[in-house]
Enzyme design. Structure first.
Site, PDB file in Angstrom:
ATOM      1  N   TYR A   1     -29.104  27.848  29.756  1.00 43.12           N
ATOM      2  CA  TYR A   1     -29.931  27.051  28.841  1.00 43.12           C
ATOM      3  C   TYR A   1     -29.815  25.554  29.134  1.00 43.12           C
ATOM      4  O   TYR A   1     -28.749  25.070  29.501  1.00 43.12           O
ATOM      5  CB  TYR A   1     -29.501  27.286  27.394  1.00 43.12           C
TER       6      TYR A   1
ATOM      7  N   LYS B   1      -2.835  36.355   7.962  1.00 42.95           N
ATOM      8  CA  LYS B   1      -4.142  35.836   7.521  1.00 42.95           C
ATOM      9  C   LYS B   1      -5.130  35.866   8.688  1.00 42.95           C
ATOM     10  O   LYS B   1      -4.716  35.974   9.858  1.00 42.95           O
ATOM     11  CB  LYS B   1      -3.968  34.409   6.993  1.00 42.95           C
TER      12      LYS B   1
HETATM   13  C1  LIG Z   1      -0.436  29.790   8.488  1.00 45.24           C
HETATM   14  C2  LIG Z   1       0.813  29.461   7.767  1.00 45.24           C
HETATM   15  C3  LIG Z   1       2.067  29.812   8.295  1.00 45.24           C
HETATM   16  C4  LIG Z   1       2.253  30.383   9.685  1.00 45.24           C
HETATM   17  O1  LIG Z   1       2.352  29.341  10.641  1.00 45.24           O
HETATM   18  P1  LIG Z   1       2.638  29.649  12.191  1.00 45.24           P
HETATM   19  O2  LIG Z   1       2.684  28.293  12.805  1.00 45.24           O
HETATM   20  O3  LIG Z   1       1.482  30.458  12.681  1.00 45.24           O
HETATM   21  O4  LIG Z   1       3.918  30.385  12.267  1.00 45.24           O
HETATM   22  C5  LIG Z   1       3.191  29.607   7.494  1.00 45.24           C
HETATM   23  N1  LIG Z   1       3.074  29.045   6.273  1.00 45.24           N
HETATM   24  C6  LIG Z   1       1.894  28.659   5.752  1.00 45.24           C
HETATM   25  C7  LIG Z   1       1.858  28.028   4.414  1.00 45.24           C
HETATM   26  C8  LIG Z   1       0.724  28.832   6.490  1.00 45.24           C
HETATM   27  O5  LIG Z   1      -0.453  28.427   5.978  1.00 45.24           O
END
Ligand SMILES: *Cc1c(COP(=O)(O)O)cnc(C)c1O
Length: 369
Positions: free
Chosen positions: A264, A38
């Site tokens: 700034y 993601k």
């Molecule tokens: C983002 C996510 C993961 C991955 O988690 P990590 O800590 O990056 O390994 C796994 N399961 C769900 C439901 C998530 O939203």
């Protein structure tokens, strides 16, 4: 590696292979591996990362939103893709592109069944999520009866897996709470199986779950941050290899006389003659203003240079009074030696946030080429 001539994010696919193999070595051979890609594969490049993992024969992918799954299909990803947070508005697209929804509420279940039936689907794969303590997305245990009765009334969908998410798998002070979540999930799975007569596979662990709770690997694990080289602990970080390195160059060097200010709002005032370097990366690239005023830092010729003054949209200024450097020299914001986790910590955040905030303006370079 040639020196950076602009701001670039180097993505080292051999590090990705290493991390994948390391995490796999923690699993029993029957346990499936879902790669979480993601948010542009945590800021890297979802298409390139996913294609590489598909070559390594990863079992599953997950994205947050349907749109991200569509981009993966467009990039030639043929493995199953779980959409962790689908919204009803995208269900038609989701089915058109063979993406598999997380079903987390009665409303979503009803809407998905309706869309799947309208599209003439049979046994469309879905994944049911239960809330075991994170209180974010998911059904509760006492929803099982209603879910099962809805499932018995349709042939449009089938439950491929049931899953949950741990709230504090990286924090061993929360061992008891996590063990309770694991127990709760196993009970939910038993009840679901008993009532529905089907036996979906089960998954619960994210990266820290994989590393800290081998008893909870079940049928599949879901790893994100570990694949990108961070294990949420110093000890695990040593065994993983950071995939991403963020580099830039010095655009200009200024001499700052005593009493002059930098940036700034004149947020930094020099109390002696100093030297600043301007670097072409700013908050529009994902270096938040929270890194300004001495919190964040970069490395130039292997020496640490703190950010002075406010972070601008397209630039930061760093203090190089003590560093022998010149315009055009390479700047390391983070890499395998200077870890992103240390930079994140300096501003009270986590590596997940800084990685995923890196904007699409930054050029991605894939290694090895
Ligand atoms: C983002 C996510 C993961 C991955 O988690 P990590 O800590 O990056 O390994 C796994 N399961 C769900 C439901 C998530 O939203």
């Amino acid at each position: 590696m040639p020196k950076a001539q602009e701001t670039v994010l180097e993505i080292d696919l051999s590090a990705l292979t290493h991390n994948y193999n390391y995490l796999k070595s923690k699993l029993q051979s029957k346990t499936k591996f879902l790669a979480v890609v993601k948010a542009f594969a945590y800021g890297n490049d979802a298409a390139k990362i996913a294609r590489h993992l598909q070559k390594l024969d990863v079992d599953y992918f997950a994205v947050a939103y349907t749109k991200e799954g569509v981009a993966l299909r467009d990039a030639g990803i043929t493995k199953p893709i779980l959409v962790l947070h689908p919204l009803a508005v995208s269900f038609k697209t989701l089915i058109d592109r063979c993406l598999e929804p997380n079903i987390y509420s009665t409303a979503i279940l009803d809407q998905f069944i309706k869309t799947a039936e309208a599209q003439g689907q049979k046994q469309y794969p879905v994944h049911i999520k239960f809330n075991t303590g994170l209180n974010r997305l998911g059904f509760n245990e006492n929803d099982i009866e209603a879910i099962v009765s809805k499932l018995k009334n349709t042939s449009a969908i089938k439950v491929t897996s049931i899953f949950s998410h741990l709230a504090a798998s990286e924090d061993l002070n929360e061992l008891e709470f996590t063990q309770l979540q694991i127990k709760k999930f196993k009970n939910i799975a038993d009840t679901f199986e008993a009532q529905s007569g089907v036996k979906p596979w089960l998954h619960l662990c994210n990266t820290s779950g994989i590393l800290n709770y081998p008893e909870a690997h079940l049928d599949m694990v879901r790893s994100g941050i570990g694949l990108y080289g961070y294990g949420n602990s110093d000890e695990e970080d040593k065994k993983l290899k950071p995939v991403a390195s963020l580099k830039s160059i010095i655009s200009q060097i200024h001499t700052i006389e005593k009493g002059q200010t930098v940036g700034y709002n004149r947020a930094y005032t020099s109390n002696k003659t100093e030297k600043s370097a301007t670097i072409p990366i700013g908050h529009a690239d994902g270096i938040s203003r929270i890194y300004g005023n001495g919190k964040g830092f970069v490395y130039i010729n292997d020496q640490k240079a703190p950010i002075i003054g406010n972070v601008c949209m397209d630039m930061i200024m760093v203090n190089v009074t003590h560093i022998d450097c010149k315009e055009g020299d390479e700047v390391i914001i983070f890499n395998s030696e200077h870890k992103v986790s240390a930079l994140a910590e300096s501003a009270g955040t986590i590596s997940y946030e800084i990685l995923t905030a890196l904007s699409q303006r930054i050029k991605r370079i894939i290694l090895p080429q």
